[in-house]
Design a protein around this motif. Structure first.
Motif, PDB file in Angstrom:
ATOM      1  N   PRO A   1       0.819  -1.224   0.000  1.00 51.06           N
ATOM      2  CA  PRO A   1       0.000   0.000   0.000  1.00 51.06           C
ATOM      3  C   PRO A   1       0.849   1.268   0.000  1.00 51.06           C
ATOM      4  O   PRO A   1       1.991   1.267   0.454  1.00 51.06           O
ATOM      5  N   ASN A   2       0.262   2.338  -0.503  1.00 46.59           N
ATOM      6  CA  ASN A   2       0.837   3.686  -0.514  1.00 46.59           C
ATOM      7  C   ASN A   2       2.094   3.813  -1.370  1.00 46.59           C
ATOM      8  O   ASN A   2       2.904   4.712  -1.147  1.00 46.59           O
ATOM      9  N   TYR A   3       2.250   2.927  -2.331  1.00 49.00           N
ATOM     10  CA  TYR A   3       3.359   3.049  -3.267  1.00 49.00           C
ATOM     11  C   TYR A   3       2.942   4.007  -4.371  1.00 49.00           C
ATOM     12  O   TYR A   3       1.801   3.956  -4.803  1.00 49.00           O
ATOM     13  N   PRO A   4       3.778   4.883  -4.819  1.00 51.27           N
ATOM     14  CA  PRO A   4       5.177   5.112  -4.477  1.00 51.27           C
ATOM     15  C   PRO A   4       5.322   6.020  -3.251  1.00 51.27           C
ATOM     16  O   PRO A   4       4.499   6.898  -3.018  1.00 51.27           O
ATOM     17  N   PRO A   5       6.387   5.821  -2.476  1.00 52.05           N
ATOM     18  CA  PRO A   5       6.563   6.623  -1.266  1.00 52.05           C
ATOM     19  C   PRO A   5       6.742   8.111  -1.542  1.00 52.05           C
ATOM     20  O   PRO A   5       6.396   8.932  -0.697  1.00 52.05           O
ATOM     21  N   SER A   6       7.255   8.490  -2.705  1.00 50.33           N
ATOM     22  CA  SER A   6       7.395   9.916  -3.017  1.00 50.33           C
ATOM     23  C   SER A   6       6.027  10.595  -3.032  1.00 50.33           C
ATOM     24  O   SER A   6       5.866  11.704  -2.509  1.00 50.33           O
ATOM     25  N   ASP A   7       5.024   9.944  -3.582  1.00 50.73           N
ATOM     26  CA  ASP A   7       3.656  10.478  -3.573  1.00 50.73           C
ATOM     27  C   ASP A   7       3.041  10.369  -2.178  1.00 50.73           C
ATOM     28  O   ASP A   7       2.316  11.258  -1.724  1.00 50.73           O
ATOM     29  N   TRP A   8       3.315   9.271  -1.493  1.00 53.85           N
ATOM     30  CA  TRP A   8       2.772   9.042  -0.154  1.00 53.85           C
ATOM     31  C   TRP A   8       3.174  10.154   0.809  1.00 53.85           C
ATOM     32  O   TRP A   8       2.334  10.675   1.551  1.00 53.85           O
ATOM     33  N   LEU A   9       4.447  10.555   0.784  1.00 53.63           N
ATOM     34  CA  LEU A   9       4.891  11.608   1.690  1.00 53.63           C
ATOM     35  C   LEU A   9       4.232  12.947   1.356  1.00 53.63           C
ATOM     36  O   LEU A   9       3.926  13.730   2.255  1.00 53.63           O
ATOM     37  N   VAL A  10       3.981  13.207   0.088  1.00 53.94           N
ATOM     38  CA  VAL A  10       3.258  14.425  -0.297  1.00 53.94           C
ATOM     39  C   VAL A  10       1.828  14.347   0.224  1.00 53.94           C
ATOM     40  O   VAL A  10       1.312  15.302   0.812  1.00 53.94           O
ATOM     41  N   GLU A  11       1.175  13.200   0.035  1.00 55.70           N
ATOM     42  CA  GLU A  11      -0.210  13.026   0.511  1.00 55.70           C
ATOM     43  C   GLU A  11      -0.298  13.144   2.035  1.00 55.70           C
ATOM     44  O   GLU A  11      -1.282  13.650   2.565  1.00 55.70           O
ATOM     45  N   LYS A  12       0.719  12.672   2.740  1.00 50.52           N
ATOM     46  CA  LYS A  12       0.730  12.758   4.204  1.00 50.52           C
ATOM     47  C   LYS A  12       1.171  14.144   4.681  1.00 50.52           C
ATOM     48  O   LYS A  12       1.172  14.412   5.873  1.00 50.52           O
ATOM     49  N   ALA A  13       1.522  15.028   3.740  1.00 53.50           N
ATOM     50  CA  ALA A  13       1.947  16.407   4.034  1.00 53.50           C
ATOM     51  C   ALA A  13       3.238  16.454   4.857  1.00 53.50           C
ATOM     52  O   ALA A  13       3.393  17.296   5.743  1.00 53.50           O
TER      53      ALA A  13
END
Length: 188
Positions: free
Chosen positions: A148-160
């Motif tokens: 889940p939440n791949y890719p981490p580059s997008d995940w960190l943006v989504e998590k702010a």
């Protein structure tokens, strides 16, 4: 240092509450250091986005935490210098001489505790719980394209995620030399 003890206590408290969702409150107020997640989107300055990047380590690995021991053998040891890159290839260095303490947060995109930890850290920052002289940096590690939440580059943006983030290598080398054994893993 009283401030450092308070921060360590706050980090321990944050870890204890990692499973509890915290509602973020307040707006953006630059004078108080409050982070508004809607304004923390990072844009790659140039280069290709990669989820893993090579990491060069200088120094000795931190001993892995063994909770069965009376004391942590890593206390007082020097953290190795990690030379790597952000997802977009921007060079980054963690460790070595700095102007103050550094909080290194090792995060895995698929880890439920990491997903709960990020809002806790942002809330801590919003409450002025992170001293101004402390640098906070994330290391994205344990990358799994099937999780889940791949890719981490997008995940960190989504998590702010409001701080810089280094991409670990495919073998989680930065995490391992940093003494990591589970996620999330924080080192000051």
């Amino acid at each position: 240092n009283r401030t450092l003890l308070i921060v360590i206590g706050a980090v321990v408290l944050v870890l204890a509450l990692a499973g509890i969702a915290v509602a973020l409150s307040g707006g953006d107020d630059a004078s108080t250091g409050v982070i508004d997640p809607s304004e923390t989107t990072r844009v790659a300055p140039s280069g290709d986005i990669e989820q893993n990047r090579d990491v060069v380590v200088t120094g000795t690995a931190v001993p892995t935490l063994d909770s069965s021991l009376e004391s942590d053998p890593a206390i007082g040891t020097a953290f190795p210098v990690l030379e790597g890159q952000s997802f977009d290839g921007t060079p980054m260095t963690i460790g070595g001489p700095t102007d103050g303490p550094t909080l290194v947060v090792f995060l895995a995109h698929w880890c439920s505790h990491c997903n709960a930890e990020i809002p806790e850290l942002i809330e801590l920052q919003n409450r002025d719980g992170v001293p101004a002289e402390m640098t906070v940096v994330g290391v994205s590690t344990g990358v799994d394209p099937t999780a889940p939440n791949y890719p981490p580059s997008d995940w960190l943006v989504e998590k702010a995620w409001p701080w810089e983030a280094m991409a670990d290598d495919v073998n989680s080398g930065a995490f391992l030399v940093g003494g990591g054994s589970g996620f999330p893993y924080l080192v000051i």
